[in-house]
Enzyme design. Structure first.
Site, PDB file in Angstrom:
ATOM      1  N   LYS A  90      19.822  11.703 -17.526  1.00 15.76           N
ATOM      2  CA  LYS A  90      21.150  11.835 -16.924  1.00 15.76           C
ATOM      3  C   LYS A  90      21.220  11.255 -15.514  1.00 15.76           C
ATOM      4  CE  LYS A  90      23.405  15.633 -19.367  1.00 15.76           C
ATOM      5  NZ  LYS A  90      22.574  15.732 -20.561  1.00 15.76           N
ATOM      6  N   ARG A 134      24.084   6.080 -29.428  1.00 19.90           N
ATOM      7  CA  ARG A 134      24.050   6.267 -30.882  1.00 19.90           C
ATOM      8  C   ARG A 134      25.472   6.372 -31.398  1.00 19.90           C
ATOM      9  NH1 ARG A 134      25.850  11.396 -30.790  1.00 19.90           N
ATOM     10  NH2 ARG A 134      25.050  12.819 -29.223  1.00 19.90           N
ATOM     11  N   GLU A 163      25.622  18.393  -9.962  1.00 12.59           N
ATOM     12  CA  GLU A 163      26.810  17.557  -9.901  1.00 12.59           C
ATOM     13  C   GLU A 163      28.020  18.438  -9.630  1.00 12.59           C
ATOM     14  OE1 GLU A 163      27.142  13.510 -12.559  1.00 12.59           O
ATOM     15  OE2 GLU A 163      27.528  15.406 -13.544  1.00 12.59           O
TER      16      GLU A 163
END
Length: 454
Positions: free
Chosen positions: A116, A295, A200
């Site tokens: 991330k 994906r 975050e």
């Protein structure tokens, strides 16, 4: 086009990939655990190989057994679906080293975007907006508190190596941060083998919007619209729709441009999704990058419905070095699509409720599609995710699509395991959902205790 394809997955996504491969004349190989021997995807494949017991670590996540099945069946390519090994860069490398075609992006891209913090830093360097946060993994409570003082509360505490909504918590203050840091770091270490944590800024009442991208064989990256995935429980999606009723034309264009820009910056090939959070009220909305999924997404059918394309076919064409089936730079969206994830779980607390399926009747009609992993006489086991099927509806307008969803849910019969179909009926009576103004808090608010009437 590749001639044979091993699907390294199970249930509805394996069955859905088989459907496209059969239409293209590709021989299909299913791998399955002993618990899944009776499921439809096993019998529908041209060939099936049992690779171990129910536990995913001994079957679907066991790269050695999957690759041995590919060798034994002379498979030419491997499609990982979603989950399991789909975002495992080492597995992708081993597939290629075995001389097989990997139906997905390069392993280096999977590795880069699977972390991330690396993904966030890469997005920022590509000009994509990111939320205030840390640029390297935070280690230790003291360091977390120091970083939080600069970022400001509330904070989202995330496992750096996590994905799919797992390994995250919200901290409203320092006490909450200490608690969440300890929990998330321990979870990340146990599940992902990496205790790294990302901090975050948390945006309450935001919208979870994602953009479908497709990196073509010639290097072109196209953005195929957005999906609103804000109906969630425990950070897991329940309903997705496209286009999002929450975006104006300017914000939509900026998001699509940013997603394609990120794909181009990393040299992306095959299907991927750029996930974002949209925050702010009407007239003052903006977005920040959340993560990138390297994906095919569970909710890809809503994009297929609106754009009239088959994303699995396009994946296979990219992997084969072929151009797309149509000019994807020129396709335009049409109508509105909604997807409901039909899970084996109770519709109130959303706790798993597996069991043998004694009745299974799918809705039918114009614009209705059901991607199901199960059928009457099969059994939902506790070994895997509770997803049984996806109900997708496409219509000319959002209002018509929601009306069709209501009818389809009412005619979908499942007996045996618990199911969440009643939740969708409830959602379709929720004013904030019907007017399109809902945020990621919609399910929490629906489940909040009601004031007592005196």
């Amino acid at each position: 086009m590749i001639e044979s394809l091993l699907i390294a997955n199970r249930g509805e996504i394996a069955r859905r990939i088989i459907r496209t491969a059969r239409r293209l004349g590709i021989r299909t190989i299913a791998v399955h655990s002993d618990a899944d021997a009776g499921l439809p995807f096993v019998t529908e494949a041209d060939e099936a190989v049992e690779i171990g017991p129910a536990a995913p670590a001994e079957s679907y996540r066991n790269a050695d057994r999957v690759l041995e099945a590919a060798r034994r069946t002379a498979a030419a390519a491997v499609h990982p679906g979603y989950g399991f090994l789909s975002e495992n860069a080492d597995f992708a490398r081993r597939v290629r080293e075995a001389g097989l075609v990997w139906v997905g992006p390069d392993p280096e891209i999977i590795e880069l975007m699977g972390d991330k913090i690396n993904a966030r830093n890469t997005a920022s360097a590509a000009g994509v907006p990111v939320a205030p946060g840390t640029v390297e993994p935070v280690t230790g409570e003291a360091a977390a508190c120091e970083a939080a003082a600069d970022i400001g509360y509330p904070l989202m505490v995330k496992a750096s190596a996590g994905g799919g909504g797992m390994g995250m918590g919200i901290a409203q203050d320092e006490a909450g941060l200490r608690k969440q840091y300890a929990a998330v770091s321990a979870f990340a270490d146990r599940v992902f083998g990496d205790p790294g944590v990302l901090l975050e800024r948390y945006y309450p009442d935001s919208r979870h919007i994602e953009v479908q991208i497709l990196g073509l064989a010639d290097g072109t990256v196209v953005a195929l619209g957005e999906r609103n995935c804000s109906v969630q429980r425990r950070n897991q999606k329940l309903v997705e729709e496209s286009p999002s009723p929450a975006l104006d034309a300017d914000l939509r264009e900026r998001m699509l441009t940013a997603a394609a820009q990120l794909g181009k910056a990393v040299g992306y090939r095959n299907a991927g999704t750029v996930e974002c959070l949209v925050h702010g009220g009407a007239g003052a909305q903006d977005f920040v990058f959340l993560e990138m999924n390297t994906r095919l997404q569970v909710e890809h059918p809503v994009t297929e419905a609106v754009y009239g394309i088959d994303l699995v076919e396009e994946q296979l064409r990219v992997a084969s070095g072929l151009p797309p089936s149509v000019d994807l730079t020129g396709v335009r969206p049409h109508g509105h699509a909604v997807e409901c994830r039909v899970n084996a779980e109770d519709p109130i607390r959303f706790l798993p409720g597996p069991g043998a399926i004694t009745a299974w009747v799918e809705p039918v009609g114009n614009g209705i599609r059901v991607d199901a992993g199960y059928a009457q006489g099969t059994t939902v086991t506790p070994a895997y995710d509770s997803l049984m099927a996806k109900l997708i509806v496409h219509a000319e307008t959002r209002e018509a699509a929601l009306a069709a969803v209501r009818s389809a849910v009412a005619s979908f019969t499942i007996e045996g395991p618990k199911n969440n179909l009643p939740f969708f009926t409830e959602l379709l009576d929720e004013p904030v959902f019907l007017d399109g103004a809902y945020t990621t808090s919609v399910v929490t608010r629906m489940r909040a205790p009601r004031p007592s009437q005196s």
